[in-house]
Structure formats: C-alpha cells, structure tokens
Design a protein around this motif. Sequence first.
Motif, short mmCIF file in Angstrom:
data_model
loop_
_atom_site.label_atom_id
_atom_site.label_comp_id
_atom_site.label_asym_id
_atom_site.label_seq_id
_atom_site.Cartn_x
_atom_site.Cartn_y
_atom_site.Cartn_z
N ILE A 167 -125.15 95.91 122.09
CA ILE A 167 -124.83 94.45 121.13
C ILE A 167 -123.54 93.81 121.73
CG2 ILE A 167 -123.45 95.51 119.59
CD1 ILE A 167 -125.51 94.21 117.52
N SER A 170 -121.75 89.57 117.53
CA SER A 170 -123.10 89.70 116.82
C SER A 170 -122.47 90.19 115.43
CB SER A 170 -123.93 90.78 117.47
OG SER A 170 -124.39 90.53 118.58
N LYS A 214 -126.92 92.96 112.19
CA LYS A 214 -127.71 93.13 113.49
C LYS A 214 -127.18 94.57 114.15
CE LYS A 214 -128.81 90.97 117.96
NZ LYS A 214 -128.51 89.98 119.04
N VAL A 216 -129.81 97.14 115.27
CA VAL A 216 -130.34 97.54 116.53
C VAL A 216 -130.31 99.09 116.69
CG1 VAL A 216 -129.36 97.67 118.91
CG2 VAL A 216 -129.56 95.44 117.75
#
Length: 150
Positions: free
Chosen positions: A102, A106, A110, A114
């Motif tokens: 990531i 971000s 999120k 992920v």
Amino acid sequence: MSLTQFAVPTAVAVPGMTVRELFTECVKADVAGLPYRGASGEIVGKASIRHVLGEVCIPQAMIEHARLLGDSIEGLQFPEIKEQWLLDLTIDDFILSDAATITPASPLAKALAVMESHDTTYLFVIDDEHNYRGTLSIVSLARHLLDRNS
C-alpha cells in the motif's frame, strides 16, 4: 495522515539471505515477514516465517486434513526438525510473490481491506518511487492506537 506513522521499519530480505537472518530480523522488528527485494532492486515479494515453517516442517497432507486431526496424534510419525539445517537454508526457494502493499497516502481503512483481501495480518508500505517505508501490521496499528489514546 501517512500510513508510515503506523509502520515499523524493518530490514529487507534479499537473494541469498538465510532463514536464520530472516527469523532474526523478523523477531527483532516483531513482524511475521519481510519484503523481498529481487535482483532488479524492487520489492517483488515477501519472505514469511509462516511460509518457511509450513513448507519445511509440516507435511502437506497434515495441512489439508488439519480439521480432522484430534488433540492426540501419536499414531502419526513425523521426521525430527533439523534446526541447524533449517536455519542455514537460503530463503530463495521460499519467496512468495503475493505481497500485500500500500502507499503511505492510502487511508487506513484501505490498508485493513488490503490485508483482508490477501488473508494476511501485515503489509508493506511502499511509496510512489518504489521505496520501502516499513511494515504495517494489525499489531503495530493497535499499538499506535493504544499509545495515542492512553
């Protein structure tokens, strides 16, 4: 907010690294795996304690039928784990290409999504220039939240 504030700096695994070196770095940083930098110089996967131990120490049939095993499995014979041999192996044959990553910008939600989509409890924070910035784990996240609200 940058996810790097939640990330733990770690070493990066490289070709030729031994299992001993991997385990040492993971234990030192309290993480379950390291990003793997290939010959190209970019992060191309991960080296995972769980994966190494699973490949070397547990027969595949036992993994496939784990739900059928009881608490007492004396009837099954397993070879002794040769610790020195294991620790002296290189990690090269144990690299997983599916490393969750990531960017620092971000949102936290999120990052958690992920992790869930990769069935892992950690991921690697990599910026837009492909620089590794640290490992974000659910434990490092919980630690940071507790520290901020204690």
